[in-house]
Scaffold this active site. Sequence first.
Site, PDB file in Angstrom:
ATOM      1  N   ASP A 138       0.846  -1.208   0.000  1.00 21.83           N
ATOM      2  CA  ASP A 138       0.000   0.000   0.000  1.00 21.83           C
ATOM      3  C   ASP A 138       0.882   1.258   0.000  1.00 21.83           C
ATOM      4  OD1 ASP A 138      -2.338   1.472  -0.084  1.00 21.83           O
ATOM      5  OD2 ASP A 138      -2.657   1.437   2.086  1.00 21.83           O
ATOM      6  N   LYS A 140       2.044   4.743  -1.090  1.00 20.06           N
ATOM      7  CA  LYS A 140       1.436   5.966  -1.640  1.00 20.06           C
ATOM      8  C   LYS A 140       1.967   7.134  -0.816  1.00 20.06           C
ATOM      9  CE  LYS A 140      -2.680   5.087   1.176  1.00 20.06           C
ATOM     10  NZ  LYS A 140      -4.152   4.931   1.169  1.00 20.06           N
ATOM     11  N   ASN A 143       1.384   7.441   2.928  1.00 20.12           N
ATOM     12  CA  ASN A 143       2.069   6.514   3.841  1.00 20.12           C
ATOM     13  C   ASN A 143       3.577   6.755   3.898  1.00 20.12           C
ATOM     14  OD1 ASN A 143      -0.262   5.250   4.637  1.00 20.12           O
ATOM     15  ND2 ASN A 143      -0.135   3.622   3.112  1.00 20.12           N
ATOM     16  N   ASP A 156       2.831   2.564   7.941  1.00 15.52           N
ATOM     17  CA  ASP A 156       1.580   1.828   7.724  1.00 15.52           C
ATOM     18  C   ASP A 156       1.779   0.501   6.990  1.00 15.52           C
ATOM     19  OD1 ASP A 156      -0.995   0.987   7.604  1.00 15.52           O
ATOM     20  OD2 ASP A 156      -1.825   2.901   6.979  1.00 15.52           O
ATOM     21  N   THR A 179      -4.285   0.910  -2.768  1.00 18.58           N
ATOM     22  CA  THR A 179      -5.092   2.073  -3.137  1.00 18.58           C
ATOM     23  C   THR A 179      -5.179   2.123  -4.664  1.00 18.58           C
ATOM     24  OG1 THR A 179      -4.338   3.194  -1.141  1.00 18.58           O
ATOM     25  CG2 THR A 179      -5.240   4.588  -2.897  1.00 18.58           C
TER      26      THR A 179
END
Length: 269
Positions: A138, A140, A143, A156, A179
């Site tokens: 994840d 992005k 994070n 995260d 995401t």
Amino acid sequence: MSVKVPSTRTRVGKYELGRTLGEGTFAKVKFAKNVETGDGVAIKILDREQILRLKMVEQLKREISTMKLIKHPNVIKIYEVMASKSKIYIVLEFVDGGELFDKIASRGRLKEDEARRYFQQLINAVDYCHSRGVSHRDLKPENLLLDSYGVLKVSDFGLSAVLSKQVQGDGLLHTACGTPNYVAPEVLKDKGYDGTGSDVWSCGVILFVLMAGYLPFDEPNLMGLYRKICSADFAFPSWFSSGARKLIKRILDPNPVTVSSRAHPCYCF
């Protein structure tokens, strides 16, 4: 004569809780001070009942064990985990510079030198995670945190996978997560994917966002978005250097035959 009543702050172990740094669906993050050393930390506070109700126990255990496995200057440190009858407290390194996302949101695109500096730190962290058998899943800008010296920290690990435990018989991961705008095409195709290659795809999208100030793949309709991702349908802005274009083109390669080489490109530009 008025008597000053001392303010009572909530204590968790040796930590005195302060302001709220962030709030998500499942957790609240608060600033706290170690009363023994005076050092600041971030404490992620989770509701035990909610974790049980949403069947997130395994995910939480995985997040904690993954973070304990990763010790790298560009990854958020975990210090300890505590629990009460109703709450779980994860004590983390406090990073005071906010999210990389906020920097882009407030300033727009970054100069290539600055984007390169953050990208190199991100790739170093991701490469280290992969060497420890961990896929983040994840990645992005939300994070990615920055400290006051501009050092990037990956945070995260809630959707992370420990590859030795979660790959199936075909050697691939099969849980689609992440995401949408940052997800690799092979994750969307539901045929299994290599967690290292999909992480690097997300890094390529992040580099594009840092330098462009907007997403390479962005559609209001999810199916339209997925079509664009699966065919790598995007265009470079005029100000991208040839080196940046070459690297991003190599990373954002949807061809399933060449996807394995994505995990090990030359990351310089």
